[in-house]
Design an enzyme around this catalytic site. Structure first.
Site, PDB file in Angstrom:
ATOM      1  N   LYS A  76      -7.797 -12.625  20.922  1.00 18.98           N
ATOM      2  CA  LYS A  76      -9.119 -12.509  20.298  1.00 18.98           C
ATOM      3  C   LYS A  76      -9.028 -12.966  18.841  1.00 18.98           C
ATOM      4  O   LYS A  76      -8.027 -12.697  18.156  1.00 18.98           O
ATOM      5  CB  LYS A  76      -9.575 -11.047  20.380  1.00 18.98           C
ATOM      6  CG  LYS A  76     -10.993 -10.775  19.910  1.00 18.98           C
ATOM      7  CD  LYS A  76     -11.326  -9.274  20.071  1.00 18.98           C
ATOM      8  CE  LYS A  76     -12.757  -8.962  19.683  1.00 18.98           C
ATOM      9  NZ  LYS A  76     -13.090  -7.525  19.851  1.00 18.98           N
ATOM     10  N   SER A 151     -17.468  -6.859  22.321  1.00 18.49           N
ATOM     11  CA  SER A 151     -17.307  -8.052  21.544  1.00 18.49           C
ATOM     12  C   SER A 151     -16.176  -8.972  22.008  1.00 18.49           C
ATOM     13  O   SER A 151     -16.136 -10.133  21.599  1.00 18.49           O
ATOM     14  CB  SER A 151     -17.059  -7.675  20.083  1.00 18.49           C
ATOM     15  OG  SER A 151     -15.863  -6.932  19.963  1.00 18.49           O
ATOM     16  N   SER A 175     -15.560  -2.543  23.328  1.00 18.14           N
ATOM     17  CA  SER A 175     -15.410  -3.996  23.322  1.00 18.14           C
ATOM     18  C   SER A 175     -14.287  -4.572  24.174  1.00 18.14           C
ATOM     19  O   SER A 175     -14.219  -5.789  24.346  1.00 18.14           O
ATOM     20  CB  SER A 175     -15.244  -4.503  21.899  1.00 18.14           C
ATOM     21  OG  SER A 175     -16.503  -4.594  21.288  1.00 18.14           O
TER      22      SER A 175
END
Ligand code: GLN
Length: 490
Positions: A76, A151, A175
């Site tokens: 990420k 997210s 997330s």
């Protein structure tokens, strides 16, 4: 091979059937072919990824293979890593390449993993749909008109579409688990303090935790075993955390006699009927495998979202004060004076959702309002934690839906922040209480993946892994992959 588990890839690597170089090449080819339709990756350094892979092969050639030798893992865009820009999905960090690696990145490198580029995410991890990213929305491989969750949407989309065997995500309010649920993969948020936050761009420091996103429960356990552990560089990393036999827990597959709590507050009228039905069916199956399903109540659940949206923005407003056009990333053009430079750099650099959080947080912390909002929210947080402690006096583990709805359409909730915030009604309380939680696939609603969430007492990830492995071994939801990306389909 694109949909192989890490476990499987490791066996093939050990047997000499493939190499780190071949694997990196395979996933890079798939990224090249499919990223345009998914927007899952935002930074991919093809040359340096192949160089990492070749270096990994030389370890294997010397018979020095480490636990993740040659396994590609997508990262990420929130984890600092020196080989790649790290932009946290924000324009304000444009062009920022960190001077050091996050602790978890160091751990992955030491274990021989090949870092496979940076994945798309909501800006500063604020969102549930990946639509607040400065790089544009990421898409769900099961239906590219739909969101992949957020997210950690890019990580979820990449793993679900076979563009990476596994990825790292972060989870502040859901997330990792919510995107895992809506893309049909496994994702775990470890106990707060289990994994070091050093080098992870901070959103809400008392809630943020990194974790694995994979296709199987065992792969999640394997990555957790590598990234967890004390780090003196993070004051909230717990030094004497009870250890877990990560892989042993998966082998146990314990369902017989397991007391599973079913909280009434997580099976509610407002949720999608088919999601509810799939999760109920999963619980029934656990019962048939020997578990005991016990109805429980977590009475303060309804206040979790409200408390979170005071605490998380408050911490974010403090953490994001450092982006001032001087220390990191982007500075506005031709500032008139210092104040103009600060205000325009921040105004141009941050997107709307981030601004909304900074404003809400600064307001909640301001003098005169602190007691009414921040202190009150912290008190609610204690009550929520107490609910879980009470429940765990009665049951070993709790099972719930991960997300109240399957993947929604891109654009469907962007004009209504409150509806968007409710995407995390079933995940947020776990962060507030600092507990471990895992989502695994448990079926489909209208051909879209549904996630089953497991919650355990602090430091008892082993109970979750054992139960989730048992469920996984009795079902094949985790083995279904989107047809459009070469999978077998649902
Ligand atoms: N969707 C939640 C938020 O927007 C949670 C995000 C997260 O876990 N990083 O804050």
């Amino acid at each position: 091979m694109p949909f192989s588990s890490i476990d499987d890839l490791k066996q093939r690597l050990d047997a000499g059937e493939t190499s780190a170089e071949e694997l990196a090449g395979l996933y890079l080819d798939r990224i090249e072919k499919h990223n345009a339709s998914l927007n899952a990756f935002v930074h991919v350094g093809f040359e340096q990824i192949m160089a990492q892979a070749r270096a990994s092969d030389s370890y294997r050639a010397k018979h020095e293979a480490r636990p993740l030798e040659g396994v590609p893992i997508a990262i990420k865009d929130i984890f600092c890593s020196t080989e790649s820009p790290t932009t946290c999905g924000s324009r304000i960090l444009e062009g920022f390449t960190p001077a050091y690696d996050a602790h978890v990145i160091t751990q992955l490198r030491k274990a021989g993993a090949v870092l496979l580029g940076k994945t798309n995410m909501d800006e500063f991890a604020m969102g549930s749909s990946n639509e607040t990213s400065a790089y544009g929305p990421c898409r769900n491989p099961w239906d590219t008109d739909r969101i992949p969750g957020g997210s950690s949407g890019g990580s979820a989309s990449a793993v679900a579409a076979g563009l990476a065997p596994a990825a790292l995500g972060t989870d502040t309010g859901g997330s990792i688990r919510q995107p895992a649920a809506v893309t049909g993969i496994v994702g775990m948020k470890p106990t707060y303090g289990r994994v070091s936050r050093r080098g992870i761009i901070a959103f809400a420091s008392s809630l943020d935790q990194a974790g694995p996103m994979t296709r199987t429960v065992k792969d999640t356990a394997l990555i957790a075993s590598i990234i967890s552990g004390h780090d003196a560089g993070d004051a909230t990393s717990v030094a004497d955390a009870p250890s877990v036999d990560w892989l042993g827990a998966c082998d146990k597959r314990n369902m017989k006699g397991l007391k599973i709590g079913r909280p009434e507050e997580y099976f509610i009228d407002g949720m999608d009927a088919e999601v509810r039905q799939k999760v109920e069916a999963a619980l029934k199956q656990c019962e048939e495998m020997g578990a005991e399903i016990i109805d429980i109540s977590l009475p303060h659940t309804e206040y979790a979202v409200a408390a979170y949206y005071v605490i998380a923005p408050s911490e974010a407003s403090a953490n994001l004060a450092r982006y001032d056009g001087v220390r990191y990333g982007r500075r506005c053009e031709d500032p008139k004076d210092l104040a103009d430079m600060y205000t325009r750099s921040r105004d141009e650099g941050f997107g709307d959702e981030v601004k909304r959080r900074i404003l809400t947080g600064a307001f909640a912390l301001s003098s005169g309002y602190y007691d009414a909002y921040y202190r009150k929210a912290q008190q609610v947080r204690t009550l929520i934690r107490q609910d879980f402690l009470n429940a765990f006096g009665q049951v070993d583990v709790i099972a719930t839906p991960t997300s109240p709805v399957p993947a929604f359409k891109i654009g469907e909730k962007t004009d209504d922040p409150i509806t968007m915030y409710l995407s995390d009604v079933f995940t947020i309380a776990v962060n507030l209480a600092g507990l471990p939680g895992l989502s695994q696939p448990c079926g489909f609603a209208n051909a879209l993946p549904v996630g089953l969430q497991w919650i355990a007492p602090a430091w008892r990830e082993d109970i979750i892994l054992s139960a989730a492995s048992a469920y996984e071994s009795a079902t094949d939801w985790h083995a279904q992959h989107p047809k459009a990306y070469g999978g077998a389909g649902a």
